[in-house]
Motif scaffolding. Structure first.
Motif, short mmCIF file in Angstrom:
data_model
loop_
_atom_site.label_atom_id
_atom_site.label_comp_id
_atom_site.label_asym_id
_atom_site.label_seq_id
_atom_site.Cartn_x
_atom_site.Cartn_y
_atom_site.Cartn_z
N PHE A 352 -42.43 -0.80 19.73
CA PHE A 352 -42.77 0.27 20.68
C PHE A 352 -41.57 0.65 21.55
CE2 PHE A 352 -46.81 -1.50 19.39
CZ PHE A 352 -47.54 -0.35 19.13
N ILE A 353 -40.67 -0.29 21.80
CA ILE A 353 -39.43 0.06 22.49
C ILE A 353 -38.60 0.99 21.61
CG2 ILE A 353 -37.21 -0.82 23.32
CD1 ILE A 353 -38.65 -3.38 24.17
N GLU A 354 -38.45 0.62 20.33
CA GLU A 354 -37.69 1.45 19.40
C GLU A 354 -38.27 2.87 19.32
OE1 GLU A 354 -37.24 -0.16 15.51
OE2 GLU A 354 -36.25 -1.99 16.17
N LYS A 355 -39.60 2.94 19.25
CA LYS A 355 -40.26 4.24 19.12
C LYS A 355 -40.13 5.05 20.40
CE LYS A 355 -44.71 6.25 17.72
NZ LYS A 355 -46.12 5.96 17.36
N ARG A 356 -40.38 4.42 21.55
CA ARG A 356 -40.36 5.11 22.84
C ARG A 356 -38.97 5.67 23.16
NH1 ARG A 356 -42.59 1.34 25.48
NH2 ARG A 356 -40.87 0.30 26.54
N LEU A 357 -37.93 4.90 22.86
CA LEU A 357 -36.57 5.30 23.22
C LEU A 357 -35.78 5.87 22.04
CD1 LEU A 357 -35.62 2.33 25.59
CD2 LEU A 357 -36.59 4.56 26.19
N LYS A 358 -36.46 6.04 20.89
CA LYS A 358 -35.84 6.66 19.71
C LYS A 358 -34.56 5.94 19.30
CE LYS A 358 -37.77 11.11 21.17
NZ LYS A 358 -37.48 12.52 21.55
N LEU A 359 -34.67 4.63 19.17
CA LEU A 359 -33.49 3.80 18.96
C LEU A 359 -33.07 3.64 17.51
CD1 LEU A 359 -34.15 0.96 21.58
CD2 LEU A 359 -32.85 3.08 21.85
N ARG A 360 -33.86 4.14 16.56
CA ARG A 360 -33.45 4.01 15.15
C ARG A 360 -32.65 5.24 14.70
NH1 ARG A 360 -33.06 0.04 12.48
NH2 ARG A 360 -34.09 -1.80 13.31
N ASN A 361 -31.97 5.83 15.63
CA ASN A 361 -31.08 6.95 15.36
C ASN A 361 -29.64 6.53 15.58
OD1 ASN A 361 -32.97 9.13 14.76
ND2 ASN A 361 -33.62 8.94 16.90
N PRO A 362 -28.68 7.23 15.00
CA PRO A 362 -27.26 6.86 15.18
C PRO A 362 -26.71 7.33 16.53
CG PRO A 362 -27.44 8.76 13.73
CD PRO A 362 -28.85 8.31 14.00
N ILE A 363 -27.03 6.59 17.57
CA ILE A 363 -26.74 7.01 18.95
C ILE A 363 -25.81 6.04 19.69
CG2 ILE A 363 -28.93 8.22 19.19
CD1 ILE A 363 -30.03 5.73 20.65
N TYR A 364 -25.18 5.14 18.97
CA TYR A 364 -24.56 4.01 19.65
C TYR A 364 -23.06 4.12 19.89
CZ TYR A 364 -29.17 2.16 18.94
OH TYR A 364 -30.53 2.00 18.97
N SER A 365 -22.34 4.93 19.12
CA SER A 365 -20.90 5.07 19.36
C SER A 365 -20.61 5.53 20.78
CB SER A 365 -20.29 6.04 18.35
OG SER A 365 -20.28 5.49 17.05
N GLU A 366 -21.46 6.40 21.29
CA GLU A 366 -21.26 6.96 22.64
C GLU A 366 -21.47 5.93 23.73
OE1 GLU A 366 -21.72 10.23 19.85
OE2 GLU A 366 -22.90 8.41 20.18
#
Length: 417
Positions: A352-366
């Motif tokens: 639910f954390i992953e889903k709520r914060l949309k964390l399975r996207n390529p957002i980490y380099s930034e």
């Protein structure tokens, strides 16, 4: 009684941050081509050499060498005299498959039962001290280096800068825990060899105080009064900083966890972020607790909040959730009662954390330089290229844990207007 508090930051060209950025670039590429990837990737950088190691479970195949070189190139290590250069450095990959013993604790038949990727405790913190709900000393330390990097790339007002740099800011607080002045600013920046040691140090100090600091001050109108002629400056205090980057110091992923979070304010559970996919609660739960703390402070529950959550490996439900308000609560509830309301408002199971914060996207380099917290949420389109030359464009939301999207729900739950 008034007191002093200090936070530091490091630039994108610092060896540890180079390692973080390479690790997170690998995470982004794996997630771009396979959002279900499980990755734990560590990077080591030293003179002319990059070593990649870690565990991966993914359907994606990457050219990890080219990804690493691209990161190094963008940071600015493009000259042979740096003794670490994007096109010529050696890159060794020792990445292998993830342990099935760990994976069986994470992947479950029902996605909502997804277990935590490891045990441990994570902390999120927020304060009303700044507009982005971050501690001011760290915010200033980051901004100094962001401006310094901008000036290096502009190559106009200061033309001798190299990528490696560190900053440190000491603030004086009054009896009400309000910052009243900047006591000390420390800046150490790598530079070209352009004269005698004395002349170089004199020139660099003059430029930092008279060119860089005014640019930073201009962006801090609320705290412009803190900048005055009584600030103590330590600029390149060793006298010379020509040898830097991975040639001067070996860098490793995950060694700047306080820089990445709150600069020593609040607390830290000890787990690094970079190089980890969101099934690792070291990362995802730290973002989730920041999201909680920021929305609680923005809603007016308290002026300062620290949220702790803990997990057992392979278990979805947290083993504990705790909220501390440091005596700044604006609601007639104990910290324990606030904690229970937080449990009702925010589902802290990993899925639910992953889903709520949309964390399975390529957002980490930034996230990998200048702090994971206190950043601006925004939507951008990122482009990734596979080893076969296939280009994939992905529209993503960055820094979703910084969104104030739960303020209304928090106010309602706590009876605030």
């Amino acid at each position: 009684m008034p007191y002093l508090f200090t936070s530091e930051s490091v630039s994108e060209g610092h060896p540890d941050k180079i390692a973080d950025q390479i690790s997170d670039a690998l995470i982004d590429n794996f997630l771009a081509f396979d959002p279900e990837s499980k990755v734990a990737c560590e990077t080591l950088v030293t003179t002319g050499q990059v070593v990649l190691a870690g565990e991966v479970k993914s359907r994606a195949y990457l050219d990890v060498q080219e990804i690493a070189r691209d990161v190094i190139r963008k940071i600015g290590y493009i000259k042979s005299e740096y003794m670490f250069e994007a096109n010529s450095c050696g890159i060794l990959s020792a990445i292998h498959e993830q342990s099935s013993d760990i994976n069986q604790g994470v992947d479950k038949k029902k996605r909502e039962d997804q277990g935590a990727g490891d045990q441990g405790m994570m902390f999120g913190y927020a304060t009303s001290e700044t507009e982005d709900f971050m501690p001011l000393a760290l915010d200033l330390a980051h901004k100094i280096l962001i401006e310094l990097a901008a000036m290096r790339r502009e190559n106009k007002e200061i033309k001798y800068l190299r990528p490696d740099a560190k900053s440190q800011v000491t603030l004086e607080y009054d009896d009400n825990n309000k910052p009243i002045r900047i006591d000390t600013i420390v800046v150490s920046t790598q530079h070209d060899d352009f004269g005698t040691e004395e002349k170089m140090q004199e020139k660099i100090k003059k430029d930092i105080v008279n060119i860089l600091i005014p640019r930073v001050k201009a962006k801090y109108k609320k705290y412009a009064h803190l900048f005055n002629g009584k600030i103590k400056y330590h600029i390149n205090p060793t006298g010379k900083f020509v040898i830097g980057g991975p040639h001067g110091d070996t860098g490793v992923t995950g060694r700047k966890i306080i820089v990445d979070t709150y600069g020593g304010k609040g607390a830290h559970g000890g787990g690094a972020f970079s190089g980890k996919d969101p099934s690792k609660v070291d990362r995802s739960a730290a973002y989730a607790t920041r999201h909680i703390a920021k929305n609680l402070v923005a809603a007016g529950v308290a002026d300062e909040i620290l949220v702790q959550v803990s997990y057992a490996i392979g278990v979805a439900q947290p083993t504990s959730i705790n909220v501390k308000t440091f005596g700044t609560a604006k609601v007639d509830l104990s910290d324990g009662e606030i904690s229970r309301k937080v449990e009702e408002l925010f589902d802290m199971r990993p899925y639910f954390i992953e889903k709520r914060l949309k964390l399975r996207n390529p957002i980490y380099s930034e996230t990998a330089a200048y702090g994971h917290m206190g950043r601006k949420p925004e939507t951008i389109t990122k482009e990734f290229t596979s080893p076969e030359g296939k280009v994939k464009k992905v529209k993503v939301e960055l820094f979703t844990w910084e969104k104030l999207d739960m303020v209304k729900e928090v106010k309602k739950a706590f009876g605030l207007k």
